[in-house]
Motif scaffolding. Structure first.
Motif, PDB file in Angstrom:
ATOM      1  N   ARG A 103      42.054  11.785 -24.235  1.00  0.00           N
ATOM      2  CA  ARG A 103      41.588  11.853 -25.615  1.00  0.00           C
ATOM      3  C   ARG A 103      40.235  11.154 -25.741  1.00  0.00           C
ATOM      4  O   ARG A 103      39.943  10.210 -25.009  1.00  0.00           O
ATOM      5  CB  ARG A 103      42.580  11.161 -26.546  1.00  0.00           C
ATOM      6  CG  ARG A 103      43.983  11.718 -26.535  1.00  0.00           C
ATOM      7  CD  ARG A 103      44.884  10.870 -27.406  1.00  0.00           C
ATOM      8  NE  ARG A 103      44.441  10.903 -28.793  1.00  0.00           N
ATOM      9  CZ  ARG A 103      45.133  11.463 -29.789  1.00  0.00           C
ATOM     10  NH1 ARG A 103      46.301  12.029 -29.544  1.00  0.00           N
ATOM     11  NH2 ARG A 103      44.667  11.456 -31.018  1.00  0.00           N
ATOM     12  N   ARG A 104      39.450  11.598 -26.683  1.00  0.00           N
ATOM     13  CA  ARG A 104      38.140  10.972 -26.914  1.00  0.00           C
ATOM     14  C   ARG A 104      38.211   9.809 -27.895  1.00  0.00           C
ATOM     15  O   ARG A 104      37.276   8.997 -27.956  1.00  0.00           O
ATOM     16  CB  ARG A 104      37.156  12.007 -27.468  1.00  0.00           C
ATOM     17  CG  ARG A 104      36.308  12.733 -26.442  1.00  0.00           C
ATOM     18  CD  ARG A 104      37.086  13.525 -25.442  1.00  0.00           C
ATOM     19  NE  ARG A 104      36.198  14.339 -24.599  1.00  0.00           N
ATOM     20  CZ  ARG A 104      36.592  15.001 -23.543  1.00  0.00           C
ATOM     21  NH1 ARG A 104      37.873  14.945 -23.168  1.00  0.00           N
ATOM     22  NH2 ARG A 104      35.738  15.720 -22.839  1.00  0.00           N
ATOM     23  N   ASP A 105      39.312   9.714 -28.664  1.00  0.00           N
ATOM     24  CA  ASP A 105      39.367   8.731 -29.748  1.00  0.00           C
ATOM     25  C   ASP A 105      40.214   7.506 -29.413  1.00  0.00           C
ATOM     26  O   ASP A 105      40.486   6.679 -30.286  1.00  0.00           O
ATOM     27  CB  ASP A 105      39.909   9.387 -31.018  1.00  0.00           C
ATOM     28  CG  ASP A 105      41.276  10.036 -30.804  1.00  0.00           C
ATOM     29  OD1 ASP A 105      41.712  10.146 -29.638  1.00  0.00           O
ATOM     30  OD2 ASP A 105      41.907  10.434 -31.805  1.00  0.00           O
ATOM     31  N   ALA A 106      40.654   7.368 -28.158  1.00  0.00           N
ATOM     32  CA  ALA A 106      41.497   6.224 -27.784  1.00  0.00           C
ATOM     33  C   ALA A 106      40.643   4.980 -27.570  1.00  0.00           C
ATOM     34  O   ALA A 106      39.594   5.026 -26.917  1.00  0.00           O
ATOM     35  CB  ALA A 106      42.293   6.545 -26.527  1.00  0.00           C
ATOM     36  N   LYS A 107      41.108   3.852 -28.124  1.00  0.00           N
ATOM     37  CA  LYS A 107      40.404   2.577 -27.985  1.00  0.00           C
ATOM     38  C   LYS A 107      41.367   1.486 -27.534  1.00  0.00           C
ATOM     39  O   LYS A 107      42.560   1.523 -27.846  1.00  0.00           O
ATOM     40  CB  LYS A 107      39.784   2.151 -29.320  1.00  0.00           C
ATOM     41  CG  LYS A 107      38.720   3.076 -29.867  1.00  0.00           C
ATOM     42  CD  LYS A 107      38.211   2.538 -31.201  1.00  0.00           C
ATOM     43  CE  LYS A 107      37.153   3.452 -31.803  1.00  0.00           C
ATOM     44  NZ  LYS A 107      36.675   2.934 -33.117  1.00  0.00           N
ATOM     45  N   PHE A 108      40.815   0.513 -26.815  1.00  0.00           N
ATOM     46  CA  PHE A 108      41.573  -0.699 -26.531  1.00  0.00           C
ATOM     47  C   PHE A 108      41.525  -1.604 -27.760  1.00  0.00           C
ATOM     48  O   PHE A 108      40.739  -1.388 -28.683  1.00  0.00           O
ATOM     49  CB  PHE A 108      40.991  -1.428 -25.319  1.00  0.00           C
ATOM     50  CG  PHE A 108      41.294  -0.760 -24.010  1.00  0.00           C
ATOM     51  CD1 PHE A 108      42.588  -0.741 -23.507  1.00  0.00           C
ATOM     52  CD2 PHE A 108      40.282  -0.144 -23.283  1.00  0.00           C
ATOM     53  CE1 PHE A 108      42.870  -0.122 -22.299  1.00  0.00           C
ATOM     54  CE2 PHE A 108      40.555   0.472 -22.076  1.00  0.00           C
ATOM     55  CZ  PHE A 108      41.857   0.489 -21.585  1.00  0.00           C
ATOM     56  N   HIS A 109      42.373  -2.615 -27.746  1.00  0.00           N
ATOM     57  CA  HIS A 109      42.478  -3.497 -28.909  1.00  0.00           C
ATOM     58  C   HIS A 109      41.226  -4.338 -29.139  1.00  0.00           C
ATOM     59  O   HIS A 109      41.067  -4.927 -30.214  1.00  0.00           O
ATOM     60  CB  HIS A 109      43.704  -4.411 -28.757  1.00  0.00           C
ATOM     61  CG  HIS A 109      44.994  -3.648 -28.729  1.00  0.00           C
ATOM     62  ND1 HIS A 109      46.116  -4.104 -28.079  1.00  0.00           N
ATOM     63  CD2 HIS A 109      45.321  -2.444 -29.264  1.00  0.00           C
ATOM     64  CE1 HIS A 109      47.087  -3.219 -28.219  1.00  0.00           C
ATOM     65  NE2 HIS A 109      46.630  -2.206 -28.930  1.00  0.00           N
ATOM     66  N   ASP A 110      40.337  -4.413 -28.142  1.00  0.00           N
ATOM     67  CA  ASP A 110      39.073  -5.129 -28.355  1.00  0.00           C
ATOM     68  C   ASP A 110      37.970  -4.186 -28.831  1.00  0.00           C
ATOM     69  O   ASP A 110      36.810  -4.590 -28.948  1.00  0.00           O
ATOM     70  CB  ASP A 110      38.642  -5.860 -27.085  1.00  0.00           C
ATOM     71  CG  ASP A 110      38.373  -4.916 -25.918  1.00  0.00           C
ATOM     72  OD1 ASP A 110      38.588  -3.689 -26.071  1.00  0.00           O
ATOM     73  OD2 ASP A 110      37.952  -5.397 -24.848  1.00  0.00           O
ATOM     74  N   GLY A 111      38.330  -2.921 -29.100  1.00  0.00           N
ATOM     75  CA  GLY A 111      37.380  -1.967 -29.656  1.00  0.00           C
ATOM     76  C   GLY A 111      36.668  -1.099 -28.645  1.00  0.00           C
ATOM     77  O   GLY A 111      35.994  -0.137 -29.024  1.00  0.00           O
ATOM     78  N   THR A 112      36.783  -1.401 -27.357  1.00  0.00           N
ATOM     79  CA  THR A 112      36.121  -0.587 -26.339  1.00  0.00           C
ATOM     80  C   THR A 112      36.903   0.702 -26.104  1.00  0.00           C
ATOM     81  O   THR A 112      38.133   0.725 -26.199  1.00  0.00           O
ATOM     82  CB  THR A 112      35.998  -1.355 -25.012  1.00  0.00           C
ATOM     83  OG1 THR A 112      37.310  -1.731 -24.572  1.00  0.00           O
ATOM     84  CG2 THR A 112      35.157  -2.599 -25.194  1.00  0.00           C
ATOM     85  N   PRO A 113      36.208   1.801 -25.799  1.00  0.00           N
ATOM     86  CA  PRO A 113      36.898   3.078 -25.590  1.00  0.00           C
ATOM     87  C   PRO A 113      37.691   3.091 -24.283  1.00  0.00           C
ATOM     88  O   PRO A 113      37.329   2.417 -23.314  1.00  0.00           O
ATOM     89  CB  PRO A 113      35.754   4.092 -25.553  1.00  0.00           C
ATOM     90  CG  PRO A 113      34.557   3.304 -25.131  1.00  0.00           C
ATOM     91  CD  PRO A 113      34.742   1.939 -25.710  1.00  0.00           C
ATOM     92  N   VAL A 114      38.777   3.856 -24.272  1.00  0.00           N
ATOM     93  CA  VAL A 114      39.561   4.068 -23.054  1.00  0.00           C
ATOM     94  C   VAL A 114      38.914   5.205 -22.271  1.00  0.00           C
ATOM     95  O   VAL A 114      38.739   6.308 -22.796  1.00  0.00           O
ATOM     96  CB  VAL A 114      41.023   4.425 -23.381  1.00  0.00           C
ATOM     97  CG1 VAL A 114      41.809   4.668 -22.094  1.00  0.00           C
ATOM     98  CG2 VAL A 114      41.672   3.321 -24.197  1.00  0.00           C
ATOM     99  N   THR A 115      38.556   4.938 -21.024  1.00  0.00           N
ATOM    100  CA  THR A 115      37.870   5.936 -20.206  1.00  0.00           C
ATOM    101  C   THR A 115      38.688   6.260 -18.956  1.00  0.00           C
ATOM    102  O   THR A 115      39.683   5.591 -18.647  1.00  0.00           O
ATOM    103  CB  THR A 115      36.484   5.434 -19.776  1.00  0.00           C
ATOM    104  OG1 THR A 115      36.654   4.341 -18.852  1.00  0.00           O
ATOM    105  CG2 THR A 115      35.679   4.964 -20.985  1.00  0.00           C
ATOM    106  N   SER A 116      38.227   7.257 -18.242  1.00  0.00           N
ATOM    107  CA  SER A 116      38.909   7.644 -17.004  1.00  0.00           C
ATOM    108  C   SER A 116      38.861   6.509 -15.982  1.00  0.00           C
ATOM    109  O   SER A 116      39.788   6.350 -15.183  1.00  0.00           O
ATOM    110  CB  SER A 116      38.274   8.911 -16.424  1.00  0.00           C
ATOM    111  OG  SER A 116      36.894   8.723 -16.179  1.00  0.00           O
ATOM    112  N   GLU A 117      37.803   5.692 -16.004  1.00  0.00           N
ATOM    113  CA  GLU A 117      37.724   4.558 -15.079  1.00  0.00           C
ATOM    114  C   GLU A 117      38.848   3.559 -15.337  1.00  0.00           C
ATOM    115  O   GLU A 117      39.413   2.991 -14.398  1.00  0.00           O
ATOM    116  CB  GLU A 117      36.365   3.865 -15.199  1.00  0.00           C
ATOM    117  CG  GLU A 117      35.212   4.659 -14.609  1.00  0.00           C
ATOM    118  CD  GLU A 117      33.938   3.834 -14.543  1.00  0.00           C
ATOM    119  OE1 GLU A 117      33.973   2.671 -15.000  1.00  0.00           O
ATOM    120  OE2 GLU A 117      32.928   4.351 -14.038  1.00  0.00           O
ATOM    121  N   ASP A 118      39.178   3.338 -16.610  1.00  0.00           N
ATOM    122  CA  ASP A 118      40.282   2.432 -16.948  1.00  0.00           C
ATOM    123  C   ASP A 118      41.610   2.983 -16.438  1.00  0.00           C
ATOM    124  O   ASP A 118      42.435   2.241 -15.889  1.00  0.00           O
ATOM    125  CB  ASP A 118      40.362   2.234 -18.465  1.00  0.00           C
ATOM    126  CG  ASP A 118      39.121   1.572 -19.035  1.00  0.00           C
ATOM    127  OD1 ASP A 118      38.753   0.495 -18.539  1.00  0.00           O
ATOM    128  OD2 ASP A 118      38.532   2.138 -19.965  1.00  0.00           O
TER     129      ASP A 118
END
Length: 445
Positions: free
Chosen positions: A23-38
């Protein structure tokens, strides 16, 4: 399986590649986006933990873009989809050590603070991609004494409680007007693990005798008031990997005494204990402190084996000490622990009994060349039929060698207050707790 953090995926059987689009709209709780690297980082961390003795779980993971990546498998592994589903997604830009004090995820609730050793407070994460939770705060209370859990339920201080104690089961009728009650068979089997390195327990005939000397039916019917099942083996009752006609180990003290006599143990009429070569048949039994149910089970085992002519000395210890005593270790004689059955994966069998690089398993350093050979074959089995055959052969070996007595699988009973509306049946597992964001409070206390 339905999309969640992944927006789409495709498995190509020709090159055994699993392509995943996030998904493009997923974020971690610190506000940074969730990416494929994560996600790649998290999967690799999980692989290193779950498959620590085999680096053949995947061939490689290829990042394609910020939200796309591809996993290449060495062969068809249907269970790998379940593994990916259960992977905890961690932010790569933060150290793993930081999660111990302040974990950060991407779910509907974020860690707010640890109030003390028994209380953790979560708050709603309003940027959650699945929608903002209606319930603003969730307070987790760790209770070791299940009687206190029952007291909190009756007082209306708890909305959700997991795994009620058997003593409380018969009182459930008093709360049925205020709570939804869910019953489910536990996937975990309570297990009495022996240390074969101990001279008293080295002979397999002794371990078989001890297993035959425990009345499992009494434990289920009297201690658990019928809320449980007598174990049949390490795969679990009703496991899709096991034999449906596998009988439980019977209670047979006569056969147990015959086995002890065959092993050279003789009854001392003065102490009323079996003895051999100057040794009395006695051992310490470790169990978790502040667990009233385990204590009752241990006391009953003490009575059963005492009638047989074996002295059991119960030793309560904290959870950390209990784990350290037998995981890849032989610093114990016997321990009451639990093993996970095989219901949605054969992985628990590998994690429990496969030797690590030091040649030690997680079950008291117990190893068997034949079992190790079978487990290595299980890692590479690419069909359910092959996995079933191997798992059943491993179970045959474990029941024959008896490194542990598999006792019972309790019924897990969870309750949730009717003042909370849930769109689904609640069970106090990770998935249901995560879905609390769909819940609504209908009334306040």
């Amino acid at each position: 399986m339905e999309p969640d953090l992944a927006r789409n995926w495709h498995y190509n059987r020709q090159d055994r590649s699993l392509s995943i689009e996030l998904r493009r709209d997923a974020k971690f709780h610190d506000g940074t986006p969730v990416t494929s690297e994560d996600v790649i980082f998290s999967i690799q961390q999980q692989i290193d933990g779950l498959f620590q003795d085999s680096k053949r779980a995947i061939l490689k993971i290829d990042p394609i873009s910020k939200h796309d990546f591809k996993i290449i498998l060495p062969h068809d592994q249907p269970e790998f989809f379940k593994f990916v589903y259960k992977t905890m997604i961690l932010p790569r830009h933060l150290s793993l050590a930081s999660h111990r004090d302040h974990p950060i995820g991407s779910g509907p609730y974020r860690f707010e603070k640890k109030l003390d050793d028994r209380h953790i407070r979560l708050s709603a994460f309003h940027d959650y991609y699945g929608g903002s939770p209606a319930i603003e705060h969730v307070l987790f209370t760790h209770v070791t004494d299940m009687e206190k859990t029952w007291t909190r339920l009756l007082a209306g201080k708890t909305d959700i409680a997991a795994r009620l104690a058997p003593d409380n089961f018969r009182r459930m009728k008093f709360i049925q007007q205020r709570y939804h009650i869910n019953q489910s068979p536990s996937w975990f089997c309570k297990t009495l693990l022996f240390n074969p390195a101990d001279p008293r327990l080295a002979d397999v005939r002794v371990r078989r005798a001890l297993s035959l000397g425990i009345d499992r039916d009494h434990i289920v019917e009297k201690i658990f008031i019928g809320y449980g099942r007598v174990a049949t083996g390490p795969l679990g009752v009703g496991s899709p990997y096991g034999r449906s006609d596998r009988p439980p180990r019977p209670y047979d003290p006569v056969a147990a005494r015959e086995l002890l006599n065959d092993a050279g143990w003789e009854m001392d009429t003065v102490t009323e204990l079996f003895q051999k070569g100057g040794l009395r048949l006695e051992f310490d039994l470790l169990y978790m402190r502040e667990n009233p149910i385990d204590e009752k089970v241990v006391r009953f085992i003490q009575l059963c084996l005492g009638d047989l002519g074996v002295r059991v000395r119960p030793v309560p210890v904290d959870y950390a000490t209990l784990q350290q005593s037998y995981r890849g270790n032989t610093d114990f004689q016997a321990v009451l622990t639990e093993t996970m059955g095989l219901y949605d994966s054969h992985t628990p069998l590998l994690l429990t009994w496969m030797p690590n690089e030091k040649g030690c398993s997680n079950m008291g350093d117990f190893t068997s060349p034949r079992i190790t050979e079978l487990l290595m074959a299980l890692e590479n089995a690419d069909s359910m039929q092959a996995q079933q055959a191997i798992c059943q052969a491993v179970e045959d070996q474990l029941l024959a060698l008896q490194p542990a007595a598999f006792l019972y699988q309790p019924t897990e009973i969870d309750v949730v207050s009717k003042r909370i509306h849930l769109p689904h049946v609640f069970a106090a597992d990770t998935g249901s707790i995560r879905c609390l964001y769909q819940a609504h409070i209908l009334s306040h206390r």
